[in-house]
Design a protein around this motif. Structure first.
Motif, PDB file in Angstrom:
ATOM      1  N   ARG A 189      44.899  23.377  44.797  1.00  0.00           N
ATOM      2  CA  ARG A 189      46.284  23.841  44.744  1.00  0.00           C
ATOM      3  C   ARG A 189      46.588  24.585  43.436  1.00  0.00           C
ATOM      4  N   LEU A 190      45.700  25.496  43.093  1.00  0.00           N
ATOM      5  CA  LEU A 190      45.878  26.321  41.905  1.00  0.00           C
ATOM      6  C   LEU A 190      46.175  27.753  42.343  1.00  0.00           C
ATOM      7  N   SER A 191      47.068  28.407  41.633  1.00  0.00           N
ATOM      8  CA  SER A 191      47.361  29.804  41.970  1.00  0.00           C
ATOM      9  C   SER A 191      46.402  30.715  41.208  1.00  0.00           C
ATOM     10  N   GLU A 192      46.062  31.829  41.831  1.00  0.00           N
ATOM     11  CA  GLU A 192      45.132  32.769  41.213  1.00  0.00           C
ATOM     12  C   GLU A 192      45.698  33.318  39.911  1.00  0.00           C
ATOM     13  N   ARG A 193      46.968  33.609  39.897  1.00  0.00           N
ATOM     14  CA  ARG A 193      47.600  34.165  38.699  1.00  0.00           C
ATOM     15  C   ARG A 193      47.558  33.173  37.537  1.00  0.00           C
ATOM     16  N   THR A 194      47.872  31.912  37.815  1.00  0.00           N
ATOM     17  CA  THR A 194      47.852  30.890  36.770  1.00  0.00           C
ATOM     18  C   THR A 194      46.446  30.722  36.217  1.00  0.00           C
ATOM     19  N   SER A 252      44.854  39.793  40.602  1.00  0.00           N
ATOM     20  CA  SER A 252      45.896  38.782  40.786  1.00  0.00           C
ATOM     21  C   SER A 252      46.897  38.775  39.640  1.00  0.00           C
ATOM     22  N   LEU A 297      40.261  27.321  44.695  1.00  0.00           N
ATOM     23  CA  LEU A 297      41.638  27.333  44.205  1.00  0.00           C
ATOM     24  C   LEU A 297      42.581  26.673  45.203  1.00  0.00           C
ATOM     25  N   LYS A 298      42.378  26.946  46.477  1.00  0.00           N
ATOM     26  CA  LYS A 298      43.232  26.347  47.507  1.00  0.00           C
ATOM     27  C   LYS A 298      43.029  24.834  47.571  1.00  0.00           C
ATOM     28  N   SER A 338      38.422  31.507  46.303  1.00  0.00           N
ATOM     29  CA  SER A 338      39.701  31.265  46.989  1.00  0.00           C
ATOM     30  C   SER A 338      39.769  29.862  47.575  1.00  0.00           C
TER      31      SER A 338
END
Length: 121
Positions: free
Chosen positions: A59-64, A95, A55-56, A52
């Motif tokens: 700036r990446l989304s978990e779904r992407t 996700s 990804l933060k 997490s």
């Protein structure tokens, strides 16, 4: 149920139309490659907090990431499972959300592939 399927399909189509990536595109930037390698390593670590934070930080989304990142030739969820990281694999699978049927020939999916060598611990 129908609303959830419609929303999921709409999100997939919107994501595919916003970013297009194909094999004839220019090589990815060093920043993007480093971000994806760090993401793959975090997924293999079996630490959801580390994943997490990574990804933060980028700036990446978990779904992407769950739908579009390929680590050493495997999708990121399979990659995590093959490295014994079941916590992060389950986290990434959650996700994605519920399953839906989508005509893959009708849309262009975005995937980012990165290969790297892990050093012995």
């Amino acid at each position: 149920m129908k609303t959830l399927t419609t929303v999921t399909t709409t999100l997939l189509l919107a994501g595919a139309s916003l970013v297009s990536f194909n094999s004839s595109a220019a090589p990815m930037s060093p920043y993007m490659e480093d971000a994806l390698v760090e993401t793959c390593k975090a997924a293999a670590s079996n630490k959801t907090l580390r994943l997490s934070k990574t990804l933060k930080a980028h700036r990446l989304s978990e779904r992407t990431v769950a739908l579009g990142v390929v680590c050493n030739g495997e999708d990121i969820i399979t990659f995590a499972q093959n490295h014994g990281a079941n916590k992060t694999a389950d986290h990434m699978a959650q996700s994605i959300g519920s399953a839906s049927i989508t005509d893959l020939a009708a849309i262009e999916l975005v995937t980012y592939e990165v290969s790297f060598v892990t050093s012995p611990k």
